[in-house]
Write a protein that holds these residues in place. Structure first.
Motif, PDB file in Angstrom:
ATOM      1  N   ASP A 254       8.300  -7.753  -7.316  1.00 26.76           N
ATOM      2  CA  ASP A 254       7.612  -9.039  -7.276  1.00 26.76           C
ATOM      3  C   ASP A 254       7.116  -9.308  -5.862  1.00 26.76           C
ATOM      4  OD1 ASP A 254       8.136  -9.438  -9.940  1.00 26.76           O
ATOM      5  OD2 ASP A 254      10.055 -10.458  -9.548  1.00 26.76           O
ATOM      6  N   ASP A 255       5.868  -9.726  -5.771  1.00 26.69           N
ATOM      7  CA  ASP A 255       5.274 -10.019  -4.471  1.00 26.69           C
ATOM      8  C   ASP A 255       5.435 -11.517  -4.189  1.00 26.69           C
ATOM      9  OD1 ASP A 255       3.874 -10.064  -2.158  1.00 26.69           O
ATOM     10  OD2 ASP A 255       1.933  -9.498  -3.018  1.00 26.69           O
ATOM     11  N   PRO A 256       6.239 -11.898  -3.184  1.00 28.73           N
ATOM     12  CA  PRO A 256       6.427 -13.337  -2.908  1.00 28.73           C
ATOM     13  C   PRO A 256       5.161 -13.992  -2.364  1.00 28.73           C
ATOM     14  CG  PRO A 256       7.509 -12.032  -1.224  1.00 28.73           C
ATOM     15  CD  PRO A 256       7.047 -11.074  -2.274  1.00 28.73           C
ATOM     16  N   TYR A 257       4.292 -13.209  -1.789  1.00 26.55           N
ATOM     17  CA  TYR A 257       3.052 -13.751  -1.232  1.00 26.55           C
ATOM     18  C   TYR A 257       1.848 -13.342  -2.102  1.00 26.55           C
ATOM     19  CZ  TYR A 257       6.119 -14.176   2.794  1.00 26.55           C
ATOM     20  OH  TYR A 257       7.171 -14.470   3.628  1.00 26.55           O
ATOM     21  N   ALA A 258       2.050 -13.362  -3.378  1.00 23.39           N
ATOM     22  CA  ALA A 258       0.999 -12.927  -4.283  1.00 23.39           C
ATOM     23  C   ALA A 258      -0.189 -13.869  -4.207  1.00 23.39           C
ATOM     24  CB  ALA A 258       1.524 -12.871  -5.712  1.00 23.39           C
ATOM     25  N   ALA A 259      -1.381 -13.269  -4.207  1.00 24.99           N
ATOM     26  CA  ALA A 259      -2.603 -14.065  -4.145  1.00 24.99           C
ATOM     27  C   ALA A 259      -2.939 -14.584  -5.530  1.00 24.99           C
ATOM     28  CB  ALA A 259      -3.754 -13.226  -3.596  1.00 24.99           C
ATOM     29  N   SER A 260      -3.617 -15.718  -5.566  1.00 23.94           N
ATOM     30  CA  SER A 260      -4.022 -16.319  -6.839  1.00 23.94           C
ATOM     31  C   SER A 260      -5.347 -15.770  -7.332  1.00 23.94           C
ATOM     32  CB  SER A 260      -4.121 -17.843  -6.683  1.00 23.94           C
ATOM     33  OG  SER A 260      -5.056 -18.172  -5.665  1.00 23.94           O
ATOM     34  N   ILE A 261      -5.878 -14.771  -6.656  1.00 29.26           N
ATOM     35  CA  ILE A 261      -7.157 -14.162  -7.041  1.00 29.26           C
ATOM     36  C   ILE A 261      -6.879 -12.787  -7.641  1.00 29.26           C
ATOM     37  CG2 ILE A 261      -9.422 -13.397  -6.230  1.00 29.26           C
ATOM     38  CD1 ILE A 261      -9.231 -15.419  -4.014  1.00 29.26           C
TER      39      ILE A 261
ATOM     40  N   LEU B 100      -6.774  -5.461 -10.918  1.00 33.56           N
ATOM     41  CA  LEU B 100      -6.018  -5.566  -9.669  1.00 33.56           C
ATOM     42  C   LEU B 100      -5.444  -6.966  -9.539  1.00 33.56           C
ATOM     43  CD1 LEU B 100      -8.063  -3.748  -6.866  1.00 33.56           C
ATOM     44  CD2 LEU B 100      -5.946  -2.997  -7.925  1.00 33.56           C
ATOM     45  N   SER B 101      -4.287  -7.027  -8.931  1.00 35.31           N
ATOM     46  CA  SER B 101      -3.653  -8.319  -8.644  1.00 35.31           C
ATOM     47  C   SER B 101      -2.733  -8.140  -7.446  1.00 35.31           C
ATOM     48  CB  SER B 101      -2.868  -8.832  -9.859  1.00 35.31           C
ATOM     49  OG  SER B 101      -1.834  -7.913 -10.189  1.00 35.31           O
ATOM     50  N   GLY B 102      -2.412  -9.249  -6.773  1.00 41.72           N
ATOM     51  CA  GLY B 102      -1.490  -9.194  -5.657  1.00 41.72           C
ATOM     52  C   GLY B 102      -2.161  -8.808  -4.358  1.00 41.72           C
ATOM     53  N   GLU B 103      -1.413  -8.053  -3.553  1.00 37.52           N
ATOM     54  CA  GLU B 103      -1.878  -7.686  -2.215  1.00 37.52           C
ATOM     55  C   GLU B 103      -3.084  -6.757  -2.243  1.00 37.52           C
ATOM     56  OE1 GLU B 103      -2.031  -7.707   1.870  1.00 37.52           O
ATOM     57  OE2 GLU B 103      -0.843  -8.955   0.532  1.00 37.52           O
ATOM     58  N   LEU B 104      -3.200  -5.945  -3.264  1.00 32.56           N
ATOM     59  CA  LEU B 104      -4.327  -5.014  -3.339  1.00 32.56           C
ATOM     60  C   LEU B 104      -5.655  -5.740  -3.510  1.00 32.56           C
ATOM     61  CD1 LEU B 104      -2.871  -2.139  -5.565  1.00 32.56           C
ATOM     62  CD2 LEU B 104      -3.115  -2.216  -3.095  1.00 32.56           C
TER      63      LEU B 104
ATOM     64  N   LEU C  58      -7.082  -6.429  -0.050  1.00 34.53           N
ATOM     65  CA  LEU C  58      -7.686  -5.241   0.541  1.00 34.53           C
ATOM     66  C   LEU C  58      -9.036  -4.926  -0.106  1.00 34.53           C
ATOM     67  CD1 LEU C  58      -4.504  -2.963   0.756  1.00 34.53           C
ATOM     68  CD2 LEU C  58      -5.521  -4.344   2.580  1.00 34.53           C
ATOM     69  N   GLN C  59      -9.133  -5.117  -1.421  1.00 37.88           N
ATOM     70  CA  GLN C  59     -10.390  -4.845  -2.107  1.00 37.88           C
ATOM     71  C   GLN C  59     -11.469  -5.842  -1.695  1.00 37.88           C
ATOM     72  OE1 GLN C  59     -10.580  -2.185  -3.739  1.00 37.88           O
ATOM     73  NE2 GLN C  59     -12.330  -2.276  -5.148  1.00 37.88           N
ATOM     74  N   MET C  60     -11.098  -7.095  -1.522  1.00 36.10           N
ATOM     75  CA  MET C  60     -12.068  -8.102  -1.087  1.00 36.10           C
ATOM     76  C   MET C  60     -12.512  -7.835   0.348  1.00 36.10           C
ATOM     77  SD  MET C  60     -10.383 -11.548  -2.736  1.00 36.10           S
ATOM     78  CE  MET C  60     -11.666 -12.610  -2.099  1.00 36.10           C
ATOM     79  N   LYS C  61     -11.603  -7.350   1.165  1.00 33.94           N
ATOM     80  CA  LYS C  61     -11.981  -7.007   2.540  1.00 33.94           C
ATOM     81  C   LYS C  61     -12.916  -5.813   2.568  1.00 33.94           C
ATOM     82  CE  LYS C  61      -9.925  -5.894   7.030  1.00 33.94           C
ATOM     83  NZ  LYS C  61      -8.649  -5.645   7.767  1.00 33.94           N
TER      84      LYS C  61
ATOM     85  N   SER D 100     -12.115   2.052 -12.369  1.00 39.60           N
ATOM     86  CA  SER D 100     -11.171   0.992 -12.056  1.00 39.60           C
ATOM     87  C   SER D 100     -10.210   1.464 -10.985  1.00 39.60           C
ATOM     88  CB  SER D 100     -10.382   0.573 -13.311  1.00 39.60           C
ATOM     89  OG  SER D 100     -11.270   0.108 -14.299  1.00 39.60           O
ATOM     90  N   THR D 101      -9.759   0.525 -10.159  1.00 35.22           N
ATOM     91  CA  THR D 101      -8.795   0.833  -9.111  1.00 35.22           C
ATOM     92  C   THR D 101      -7.398   0.863  -9.711  1.00 35.22           C
ATOM     93  OG1 THR D 101     -10.224  -0.339  -7.580  1.00 35.22           O
ATOM     94  CG2 THR D 101      -8.025   0.196  -6.815  1.00 35.22           C
ATOM     95  N   TYR D 102      -6.628   1.870  -9.379  1.00 30.72           N
ATOM     96  CA  TYR D 102      -5.275   2.006  -9.919  1.00 30.72           C
ATOM     97  C   TYR D 102      -4.337   1.075  -9.154  1.00 30.72           C
ATOM     98  CZ  TYR D 102      -0.767   4.033 -11.090  1.00 30.72           C
ATOM     99  OH  TYR D 102       0.519   4.206 -11.506  1.00 30.72           O
ATOM    100  N   ASP D 103      -3.706   0.170  -9.883  1.00 34.36           N
ATOM    101  CA  ASP D 103      -2.791  -0.803  -9.283  1.00 34.36           C
ATOM    102  C   ASP D 103      -1.389  -0.202  -9.248  1.00 34.36           C
ATOM    103  OD1 ASP D 103      -1.562  -3.009  -8.284  1.00 34.36           O
ATOM    104  OD2 ASP D 103      -2.261  -4.406  -9.813  1.00 34.36           O
ATOM    105  N   TRP D 104      -1.111   0.542  -8.192  1.00 29.90           N
ATOM    106  CA  TRP D 104       0.174   1.229  -8.116  1.00 29.90           C
ATOM    107  C   TRP D 104       1.316   0.276  -7.772  1.00 29.90           C
ATOM    108  CZ3 TRP D 104       2.339   0.913  -3.230  1.00 29.90           C
ATOM    109  CH2 TRP D 104       1.459   0.606  -2.179  1.00 29.90           C
ATOM    110  N   LEU D 105       1.030  -0.897  -7.161  1.00 28.35           N
ATOM    111  CA  LEU D 105       2.093  -1.848  -6.850  1.00 28.35           C
ATOM    112  C   LEU D 105       2.680  -2.475  -8.110  1.00 28.35           C
ATOM    113  CD1 LEU D 105       0.813  -3.739  -3.678  1.00 28.35           C
ATOM    114  CD2 LEU D 105       2.778  -2.214  -3.850  1.00 28.35           C
ATOM    115  N   SER D 106       1.832  -2.642  -9.130  1.00 25.59           N
ATOM    116  CA  SER D 106       2.340  -3.254 -10.362  1.00 25.59           C
ATOM    117  C   SER D 106       3.278  -2.318 -11.107  1.00 25.59           C
ATOM    118  CB  SER D 106       1.173  -3.659 -11.264  1.00 25.59           C
ATOM    119  OG  SER D 106       0.448  -2.508 -11.657  1.00 25.59           O
ATOM    120  N   ASP D 107       3.125  -0.998 -10.929  1.00 32.32           N
ATOM    121  CA  ASP D 107       4.009  -0.042 -11.606  1.00 32.32           C
ATOM    122  C   ASP D 107       5.379   0.046 -10.950  1.00 32.32           C
ATOM    123  OD1 ASP D 107       2.094   0.478 -13.444  1.00 32.32           O
ATOM    124  OD2 ASP D 107       1.374   2.325 -12.524  1.00 32.32           O
ATOM    125  N   LEU D 108       5.489  -0.423  -9.714  1.00 28.75           N
ATOM    126  CA  LEU D 108       6.789  -0.344  -9.024  1.00 28.75           C
ATOM    127  C   LEU D 108       7.766  -1.404  -9.520  1.00 28.75           C
ATOM    128  CD1 LEU D 108       5.635   0.288  -5.328  1.00 28.75           C
ATOM    129  CD2 LEU D 108       6.480   1.949  -6.986  1.00 28.75           C
ATOM    130  N   GLY D 109       7.247  -2.461 -10.172  1.00 30.69           N
ATOM    131  CA  GLY D 109       8.139  -3.515 -10.681  1.00 30.69           C
ATOM    132  C   GLY D 109       8.676  -4.412  -9.599  1.00 30.69           C
TER     133      GLY D 109
END
Length: 496
Positions: A45-52, A95-99, A102-105, A34-43
């Protein structure tokens, strides 16, 4: 409670061990492949969070992208139920958000191709049903292998993965050639009463699903963090000066190890300063050939073709100079004048004397007790039958010394008379030998009665010493004559 996926314990604040601020479990059992979601550990909020979001199934064995409606408020680490073509499946958001973008790309997945979405958060019944179907996978795998073997199929069934609702099972297999498994799928569906999907995978994917321990002692990279497999060839081993040994270079999948590519870029960068064609150097002392190369120290080891006894370490800069001289038609005198000079350091390393610091206890040796003999004569020689006494007793093992029926007393030497006839004969012979060596006649008793062909069976009573007594010692101190036995054949008498 701990993590719902891996069952780890809780911290003091009530969150599962190894989980982030949003409840993402980072333990090894939950975070496999699994990919480590380091952005979620920072706490943050991503204003441009993706719905995927990315959802993994069976601890990262398979992954896919799903739409996450905003009203559900799901985050990384949540167990969710997602829709499928027939029923639903239960997985975990990795994974959620901006990561996710990047993973889809990286995997070349466009947002238009994501059609399925998350239904709800997984409830208690969903997790119980998921545990039930996971317990069924082992027995299903054994039955599937038996059916494939009965049909004489050349495929190797690797793993079975059930859907979260138990209505579908995906069977993974490996095979070197194309296989017609249509009849096999019918038998599987009839046996298991569910929908069957057959999916062929490669040897590397097989090792990633099964897992294992590599030769380095760690868990396989493909089963923990490695998500894509790059091609590996033997050129990577040659650049790193590794011996081409197929048994040592191959991993558990039977292919070349993926870790051969990890340090390849560093070696390629270090090899740029080395000359291209430097296998042979011409000197006046002879032709020199390259034996080995130390890439990171920048040293090349040469030896003479005619005499390969010594190796000469030559720096890369000196090799460039010698190659330039050879190209111009000149030759250096020898390799010894161009080799690397190692300066001897004056630092003398001292070693601590631990002789007095560590003292071992003295070893206790058990002394051997000397065994006593049955009897000794006047000069300390054994005069008995040669038998060893039992536990310090002067009596023999076979029995105590007995006196004769006639009430005889001990002889003058203080020796006891033995009861058996054989011991009497041996004792008489021993006394005869001692008398030949110069012992006094008064030191021992009479060996046998005189005037007979054979020694007497019973000892006679000692007679008083005098001039006419037979067997007694003379007053003049002369030696006693040894009685001789005559042979039956009429030969001359011979002493014992």
């Amino acid at each position: 409670m701990g993590c719902k996926s891996c069952g780890s314990g809780t911290n003091e604040d009530g969150t599962p061990k190894g989980c982030g601020s949003k409840g993402a479990c980072n333990t090894s059992s939950c975070n496999q492949r699994s990919t480590y979601d380091w952005l979620s550990d920072l706490g943050i909020d991503d204003p441009y969070a993706a719905s995927i979001v990315e959802v993994s199934f069976k601890n990262g064995a398979s992954k896919d992208f799903y739409y996450a409606p905003s009203e559900l408020e799901v985050f990384t680490g949540d167990n969710v139920a997602v829709e499928t073509k027939n029923g639903y499946n239960v997985g975990r958001i990795t994974l959620s958000g901006e990561l996710v973008r990047l993973q889809m790309k990286k995997k070349k997945v466009r947002e238009e191709k994501v059609t399925e979405s998350i239904i709800r958060r997984a409830n208690t019944r969903d997790m119980e049903r998921l545990a039930e179907v996971r317990d069924m996978e082992r027995s299903t795998l054994v039955k599937a292998r038996a059916i494939a073997r009965s049909n004489h199929s050349k495929m190797k069934i690797t793993d079975v993965e059930f859907q979260g609702d138990g209505k579908k099972a995906t069977i993974y297999y490996t095979c070197d050639e194309r296989v017609d498994f249509r009849e096999l799928v019918r038998q599987f569906s009839h046996q298991f009463r569910i929908k069957i999907e057959m999916r062929q995978i490669g040897p590397r994917q097989e090792s990633a699903r099964l897992g294992g321990i590599g030769s380095c002692g760690r868990e396989l990279c493909c089963s923990t963090w490695l998500s894509d497999f790059s091609s590996v060839n033997t050129a990577a081993a040659r650049y790193q000066n590794i011996a081409i040994n197929q048994a040592k270079l191959s991993g558990q999948c039977g292919r070349l190890k993926c870790c051969l590519n990890y340090e390849l870029d560093t070696y390629m960068e270090a090899l740029e300063v080395f000359p291209k064609k430097a296998d042979k150097l011409r000197t006046e002392a002879g032709l020199a050939i390259l034996i080995k190369t130390d890439i990171f120290k920048g040293i090349m080891y040469y030896t003479y073709k005619e005499n390969r006894g010594l190796l000469y370490p030559i720096p890369v800069a000196k090799v460039h100079e010698i190659l330039a001289m050879n190209k111009a038609g000149d030759k250096p005198i020898d390799l010894q004048s161009n080799q690397l000079v190692v300066e001897e350091k004056d630092d003398v390393f001292g070693y601590e004397d631990v002789t007095g610091a560590i003292e071992l206890p003295a070893e206790k040796r058990r002394k051997k007790r000397r065994k006593k003999k049955s009897g000794t004569n006047a000069k300390g020689r054994s005069s008995g039958s040669g038998r060893k006494p039992a536990s310090g007793d002067s009596r023999a093992k076979t029995g105590e010394a007995k006196t004769s029926n006639t009430g005889d007393k001990p002889a003058a030497g203080g020796e006891t008379k033995e009861g058996s006839r054989s011991s009497k004969r041996r004792r008489g012979r021993s006394n005869n030998r001692n008398k030949k060596r110069g012992e006094n006649a008064s030191a021992g008793p009479k060996a046998s009665s005189g005037g007979g062909d054979k020694p007497a069976n019973k000892p006679s009573t000692p007679k008083p010493t005098g001039e006419g007594g037979k067997g007694g010692s003379s007053s003049s101190g002369r030696k006693k004559r040894t009685p001789r036995r005559k042979k039956r054949g009429g030969d001359a008498p011979k002493g014992d």
